[in-house]
Design a protein around this motif. Structure first.
Motif, short mmCIF file in Angstrom:
data_model
loop_
_atom_site.label_atom_id
_atom_site.label_comp_id
_atom_site.label_asym_id
_atom_site.label_seq_id
_atom_site.Cartn_x
_atom_site.Cartn_y
_atom_site.Cartn_z
N ARG A 32 1.98 38.17 11.79
CA ARG A 32 1.53 37.64 13.07
C ARG A 32 2.23 36.31 13.33
NH1 ARG A 32 -4.73 38.13 14.44
NH2 ARG A 32 -4.08 40.28 14.05
N GLU A 33 2.68 36.13 14.55
CA GLU A 33 3.46 34.95 14.93
C GLU A 33 2.80 34.21 16.09
OE1 GLU A 33 8.09 34.21 16.28
OE2 GLU A 33 7.03 35.93 17.13
N GLY A 34 2.66 32.91 15.95
CA GLY A 34 2.17 32.11 17.06
C GLY A 34 3.24 31.97 18.12
N VAL A 35 2.90 32.25 19.37
CA VAL A 35 3.87 32.27 20.45
C VAL A 35 3.76 31.03 21.34
CG1 VAL A 35 4.60 33.53 22.51
CG2 VAL A 35 3.92 34.79 20.46
N ALA A 36 2.53 30.70 21.76
CA ALA A 36 2.33 29.59 22.68
C ALA A 36 0.89 29.13 22.58
CB ALA A 36 2.66 30.00 24.11
N SER A 37 0.67 27.86 22.91
CA SER A 37 -0.69 27.34 22.93
C SER A 37 -0.83 26.34 24.06
CB SER A 37 -1.06 26.69 21.59
OG SER A 37 -0.24 25.57 21.34
N VAL A 38 -2.09 26.16 24.49
CA VAL A 38 -2.38 25.25 25.60
C VAL A 38 -3.73 24.60 25.36
CG1 VAL A 38 -3.37 27.13 26.98
CG2 VAL A 38 -2.55 25.06 28.12
N ASP A 39 -3.81 23.29 25.66
CA ASP A 39 -5.08 22.60 25.61
C ASP A 39 -5.97 23.04 26.77
OD1 ASP A 39 -3.80 19.42 24.43
OD2 ASP A 39 -4.68 21.09 23.35
N SER A 40 -7.26 22.83 26.63
CA SER A 40 -8.23 23.29 27.63
C SER A 40 -7.93 22.74 29.01
CB SER A 40 -9.64 22.92 27.21
OG SER A 40 -9.72 21.55 26.88
N GLY A 41 -7.41 21.50 29.08
CA GLY A 41 -7.09 20.95 30.38
C GLY A 41 -5.74 21.37 30.90
N GLY A 42 -4.99 22.08 30.09
CA GLY A 42 -3.67 22.55 30.51
C GLY A 42 -2.60 21.50 30.45
N SER A 43 -2.92 20.32 29.92
CA SER A 43 -1.95 19.22 29.97
C SER A 43 -0.87 19.32 28.91
CB SER A 43 -2.69 17.89 29.84
OG SER A 43 -3.38 17.84 28.60
N ARG A 44 -1.17 19.96 27.80
CA ARG A 44 -0.19 20.06 26.73
C ARG A 44 0.03 21.52 26.36
NH1 ARG A 44 -0.80 16.48 21.68
NH2 ARG A 44 -2.60 17.83 21.36
N THR A 45 1.28 21.87 26.20
CA THR A 45 1.63 23.24 25.81
C THR A 45 2.65 23.20 24.68
OG1 THR A 45 3.37 23.32 27.50
CG2 THR A 45 1.20 24.19 28.13
N PHE A 46 2.63 24.24 23.87
CA PHE A 46 3.57 24.35 22.77
C PHE A 46 4.08 25.79 22.72
CE2 PHE A 46 2.74 20.23 20.97
CZ PHE A 46 1.44 19.96 21.34
N TYR A 47 5.33 25.94 22.28
CA TYR A 47 5.96 27.27 22.24
C TYR A 47 6.77 27.44 20.96
CZ TYR A 47 5.02 27.19 27.27
OH TYR A 47 4.42 27.11 28.50
N VAL A 48 6.83 28.66 20.50
CA VAL A 48 7.77 28.98 19.44
C VAL A 48 9.17 29.03 20.06
CG1 VAL A 48 7.63 31.50 19.73
CG2 VAL A 48 8.14 30.53 17.47
N ASP A 49 10.18 28.67 19.29
CA ASP A 49 11.53 28.52 19.84
C ASP A 49 12.03 29.79 20.54
OD1 ASP A 49 12.89 26.34 17.23
OD2 ASP A 49 11.69 25.92 19.02
N SER A 50 11.67 30.94 20.03
CA SER A 50 12.23 32.18 20.56
C SER A 50 11.78 32.52 21.98
CB SER A 50 11.88 33.34 19.63
OG SER A 50 10.49 33.49 19.52
N VAL A 51 10.74 31.85 22.47
CA VAL A 51 10.25 32.15 23.83
C VAL A 51 10.41 30.98 24.78
CG1 VAL A 51 8.57 33.76 22.83
CG2 VAL A 51 7.83 31.47 23.52
N LYS A 52 10.88 29.86 24.30
CA LYS A 52 11.05 28.70 25.18
C LYS A 52 11.99 29.02 26.32
CE LYS A 52 10.07 25.04 21.84
NZ LYS A 52 10.63 23.93 21.02
N GLY A 53 11.58 28.64 27.52
CA GLY A 53 12.38 28.91 28.70
C GLY A 53 12.12 30.28 29.32
N ARG A 54 11.42 31.15 28.61
CA ARG A 54 11.11 32.48 29.12
C ARG A 54 9.61 32.68 29.34
NH1 ARG A 54 12.03 36.92 26.14
NH2 ARG A 54 11.69 35.87 24.13
N PHE A 55 8.78 32.12 28.48
CA PHE A 55 7.33 32.27 28.57
C PHE A 55 6.71 30.97 29.04
CE2 PHE A 55 6.68 35.76 25.08
CZ PHE A 55 7.65 36.53 25.68
N THR A 56 5.62 31.09 29.79
CA THR A 56 4.86 29.93 30.24
C THR A 56 3.38 30.20 30.01
OG1 THR A 56 6.49 29.44 31.96
CG2 THR A 56 4.33 28.39 32.15
#
Length: 126
Positions: free
Chosen positions: A45-69
């Motif tokens: 299992r791979e972590g793809v993306a995460s977001v704080d409850s307020g939506g202010s901070r997001t994180f992505y795995v390198d393989s999806v950056k620029g493609r996933f939001t």
């Protein structure tokens, strides 16, 4: 008890787009991290993306950056994963997971998340 329900998975062609939804019950807590993971057959299992409850901070795995939001709509208690330029390598079961009382940080690791949805299948055909 936190309950998460994913939807939006489908089969699309290479280069296509999908939007996954994760409804969080009873609601998205004030200081909560919600993440998307994926697992392909025979792979970890791979972590793809995460977001704080307020939506202010997001994180992505390198393989999806620029493609996933990833985004969060607290009024709808829903976290979305917009996936563009899909590739066959993106084929997997996608899960959302929640971690109350701790904001997101750079790494997205499954042992850190206590609550999980049942998953939704994404298949990208070449």
């Amino acid at each position: 008890q936190v309950r998460l329900v994913e939807s939006g998975g489908n089969s699309v062609q290479n280069g296509g787009s999908l939007r996954l939804s994760c409804v969080v019950s009873p609601n998205i807590a004030y200081n909560e991290c919600v993440a998307w993971f994926r697992q392909a057959p025979g792979k970890e299992r791979e972590g793809v993306a995460s977001v704080d409850s307020g939506g202010s901070r997001t994180f992505y795995v390198d393989s999806v950056k620029g493609r996933f939001t990833v985004s969060s709509d607290s009024s709808e208690n829903t976290v979305y994963l917009q996936m563009n330029s899909l590739e066959p390598e993106d084929t997997a079961m996608y899960y959302c997971a929640a971690r109350p009382n701790t904001y997101c940080y750079g790494t997205i690791q499954s042992p850190d998340f206590a609550y999980w949805g049942q998953g939704t299948q994404v298949t990208v055909t070449s």
